[in-house]
Each structure stands twice: as structure tokens, then as C-alpha cells.
Design an enzyme around this catalytic site. Sequence first.
Site, short mmCIF file in Angstrom:
data_model
loop_
_atom_site.label_atom_id
_atom_site.label_comp_id
_atom_site.label_asym_id
_atom_site.label_seq_id
_atom_site.Cartn_x
_atom_site.Cartn_y
_atom_site.Cartn_z
N GLY A 286 0.91 -1.25 -0.12
CA GLY A 286 -0.09 -0.02 0.20
C GLY A 286 0.94 1.12 -0.03
O GLY A 286 2.19 1.15 -0.28
N LEU B 226 0.38 3.76 -2.02
CA LEU B 226 0.80 3.43 -3.42
C LEU B 226 1.34 4.72 -4.06
O LEU B 226 0.64 5.79 -3.84
CB LEU B 226 -0.50 2.86 -4.36
CG LEU B 226 -1.30 1.60 -3.60
CD1 LEU B 226 -2.17 1.14 -4.63
CD2 LEU B 226 0.05 0.43 -3.73
N HIS C 203 4.63 1.68 -7.88
CA HIS C 203 3.70 0.45 -7.88
C HIS C 203 2.71 0.74 -9.36
O HIS C 203 2.18 -0.19 -9.91
CB HIS C 203 2.44 0.80 -6.77
CG HIS C 203 3.22 0.68 -5.52
ND1 HIS C 203 3.25 1.68 -4.34
CD2 HIS C 203 3.61 -0.20 -4.74
CE1 HIS C 203 3.96 1.39 -3.42
NE2 HIS C 203 4.11 0.13 -3.63
N GLY D 240 9.20 -5.02 -8.27
CA GLY D 240 9.97 -4.03 -8.72
C GLY D 240 11.56 -4.17 -8.68
O GLY D 240 11.66 -4.98 -7.67
N ASP E 184 13.58 -3.20 -5.43
CA ASP E 184 13.97 -3.96 -4.43
C ASP E 184 14.60 -5.20 -5.01
O ASP E 184 14.17 -6.30 -5.06
CB ASP E 184 12.73 -4.69 -3.55
CG ASP E 184 11.97 -3.48 -2.94
OD1 ASP E 184 12.74 -2.64 -2.13
OD2 ASP E 184 10.99 -2.79 -3.63
N GLN F 15 15.02 -8.77 -2.82
CA GLN F 15 13.63 -9.27 -2.89
C GLN F 15 13.14 -10.01 -4.06
O GLN F 15 12.85 -10.91 -3.93
CB GLN F 15 12.85 -8.28 -2.54
CG GLN F 15 11.26 -8.60 -2.67
CD GLN F 15 10.34 -7.71 -2.23
OE1 GLN F 15 10.14 -7.20 -0.93
NE2 GLN F 15 9.56 -6.71 -3.31
N VAL G 183 11.31 3.20 -10.96
CA VAL G 183 10.60 4.44 -11.06
C VAL G 183 10.98 5.35 -10.20
O VAL G 183 11.28 5.28 -8.87
CB VAL G 183 9.01 4.30 -11.25
CG1 VAL G 183 8.51 5.76 -11.62
CG2 VAL G 183 8.45 3.37 -12.06
N SER H 270 9.69 5.66 -3.28
CA SER H 270 9.32 4.66 -2.23
C SER H 270 8.11 5.13 -1.32
O SER H 270 8.12 6.33 -1.00
CB SER H 270 10.65 4.61 -1.43
OG SER H 270 10.40 3.84 -0.25
N ARG I 36 8.50 5.16 1.73
CA ARG I 36 9.09 5.57 2.69
C ARG I 36 9.58 7.09 2.63
O ARG I 36 9.90 7.72 3.55
CB ARG I 36 10.39 4.68 3.30
CG ARG I 36 9.77 3.38 3.71
CD ARG I 36 10.87 2.56 4.37
NE ARG I 36 10.44 1.44 5.38
CZ ARG I 36 10.44 0.25 5.01
NH1 ARG I 36 10.66 -0.04 3.65
NH2 ARG I 36 10.01 -0.85 5.70
P1 AMP Z 1 5.99 -2.47 -1.45
O1 AMP Z 1 4.73 -1.65 -1.37
O2 AMP Z 1 7.15 -1.33 -0.88
O3 AMP Z 1 6.28 -3.60 -0.91
O4 AMP Z 1 6.41 -2.49 -3.15
C1 AMP Z 1 5.31 -3.47 -3.90
C2 AMP Z 1 6.51 -3.62 -4.92
O5 AMP Z 1 6.38 -2.49 -5.83
C3 AMP Z 1 7.56 -4.23 -4.97
O6 AMP Z 1 7.65 -5.30 -5.94
C4 AMP Z 1 8.47 -3.04 -5.06
O7 AMP Z 1 9.61 -3.55 -5.59
C5 AMP Z 1 7.62 -2.22 -6.32
N1 AMP Z 1 8.32 -0.99 -6.25
C6 AMP Z 1 8.26 0.02 -5.12
N2 AMP Z 1 8.92 1.12 -5.60
C7 AMP Z 1 9.17 0.95 -6.79
C8 AMP Z 1 9.67 1.78 -7.66
N3 AMP Z 1 10.10 3.26 -7.41
N4 AMP Z 1 10.02 1.64 -8.99
C9 AMP Z 1 9.56 0.33 -9.53
N5 AMP Z 1 9.00 -0.62 -8.44
C10 AMP Z 1 8.72 -0.20 -7.14
#
Ligand code: AMP
Length: 283
Positions: free
Chosen positions: A31, A33, A37, A147, A150, A153, A176, A185, A187
Site C-alpha cells: 500500500g 501506492l 507501484h 520492482g 527491491d 527481494q 521508477v 518509495s 518511505r
Molecule cells: P512495497 O509496497 O514497497 O512492498 O512494493 C511493492 C512492489 O512495488 C515491490 O515489488 C516493489 O519492488 C515495487 N516498487 C516499489 N517502489 C518501486 C519503484 N520506485 N519502482 C519500481 N517498482 C517499485
Amino acid sequence: MKVIKTIRETREVVYTARRAGKTVGLVPTMGALHEGHGQLIERARAESGLLIVSIFVNPLQFGPGEDYSRYPRTLEADLDFCKARDVDVVFNPEPSELYPDQQKTFVEVEEIPSELCGRSRPGHFRGVATVVLKLFNVVLPDRAYFGEKDAQQLRVIEQMALDLNVPVEIVPVGTVREADGLAISSRNRYLTPDQRRTAPILYQALNAAYQALCSGEREVAKVLAASEAVLAEEPAVRKEYLEVVDARLMTPVTTVDGPVRIAGAVWIEKTRLIDNLYWKEKR
Ligand code: AMP
């Protein structure tokens, strides 16, 4: 768009879609987002008959003292975000739905989680791999999107799917970034305006190493010296790690002779940021 809280209802929707001959795409998220995402969702939308986005802040992947309780939760805005991108189903379970009992079974990938984020976050990738396999078992997607932001991951999940014969195609999606290079991010919203201005230094540091590799430097110590020099310009940014790792194993190399990731993690006060760049020799 359906918002579903239970495993049972999610399975029903998937079953119906499958009977109608649709392929199923899953984008797992926590989330809050953002356009990162958004990119995963857009790609998945183009390739799926039924598109499911999961929104679940997974307690299992947070260590004691980490930001589980203060992790941003913005469900209403997230649902608007998904609706605008033509998502079919948002799966948003409570922790008790995915963890009805004390979890006694875990997915433990070896080697790949041992360095980088794994060093300061013991158990993190076990928590990630376990919840992702659980989500796969609920949704049974044809494809799932992750993504490269990470990257460690992503490699853990690719390896898990390979090793356990999980019949899901793992689709990597490029990082992105904001216009100034900062990887987007959830965060980033912890950053004050001043901190936000200094945050792109991580990307600049990784880029310095990337340029060193492009100019022919192959000794990692020298490649990283270029990054360290950039980071040193911002004393408010504390380095956790800066490494050049084998792109498959995610373990450090001393000389570059194949595809690598230049990966970094920094702290700006209480906020931890990670980023990485893939580098491979152009032939
Ligand atoms: P998260 O909600 O942070 O767990 O991320 C969910 C998914 O979105 C994961 O596969 C992340 O690697 C991907 N993601 C998060 N930030 C980015 C970004 N800036 N560019 C591409 N993918 C991302």
C-alpha cells in the site's frame, strides 16, 4: 473494482475468471501506492485478464524496532489509485486472515538474502518469501510483478519460484524515479523537505560507480571509492552499505567480470532508503 478481505472470496473471483478463460496477474504491495507501484500495475493490466493488487503490510517481514506500526497506511487513496488504473480486485486482508494461527512454516531461501539488506534485517526475506508464497497460493496467478527497486527481494522470489516449482511467471519491472533520480518509495513520505532535497545523493553515489564501470574500471574497491566520495558530500546521510554484487547471487564481488548490481542503503535520520543499479558490459 472489488475490494475483498477474505481468501475465500478471492478464490471464488479467480475461479470464475479462470473458467472464463482469463489469465490472472498479481501485483503484491504494502500500500501507500505511488508511481512505482503504478508502473507494475500498468504492465500487469496490459498482460492480464483479471488483475489483482494485494495491499497488505506484512508483519512477518518487519523486525523488532522496525517501522511496522508507523508504516504509512492510506487505504482510501490506494483504492482510488487502483480504480483509476482499471484494477479488477484489491485483496486487502487483515493480518488475522493471512495468519489465523501462529505461523510455523516459513520459506527460507539460502545465500541470496545473506548480504545487503539481509545483514541489518535478519528474517526480513524469510518473511517476504513466506508471504509471497501465501499470496501465490491464494491467488494462483499466471504472472506476478515485482520492482527492481527491491532487487534482492526480486532475486529471492525468483529463486523461490524456481526452486519450489511455483507455477508463476515472475515479471521484473524497472525502477521508477523522481525527476532528480530519487527512487520512488512509500518511505519517502517520512522525509522532511530538507531531507528530501538531500535524498537523491544515494542515486548520485550509485551513478558514480556506474560511470566508473562504464569507463572501464573493474576493481570494485576503486569503483566504490567513486560512490563513497559522492556520499561523503552529505554528512547528514549515513551509509549502511554500498556494494557491488553479483546480479544473481547478490553477494559481493571484488572484480567485475559479469552482470552486477551496484546497491546501496542509507539512513537520513530515522528514514532508511535503498536503491540499486544494474550494470552489464555492453558487447
Ligand atoms: P512495497 O509496497 O514497497 O512492498 O512494493 C511493492 C512492489 O512495488 C515491490 O515489488 C516493489 O519492488 C515495487 N516498487 C516499489 N517502489 C518501486 C519503484 N520506485 N519502482 C519500481 N517498482 C517499485
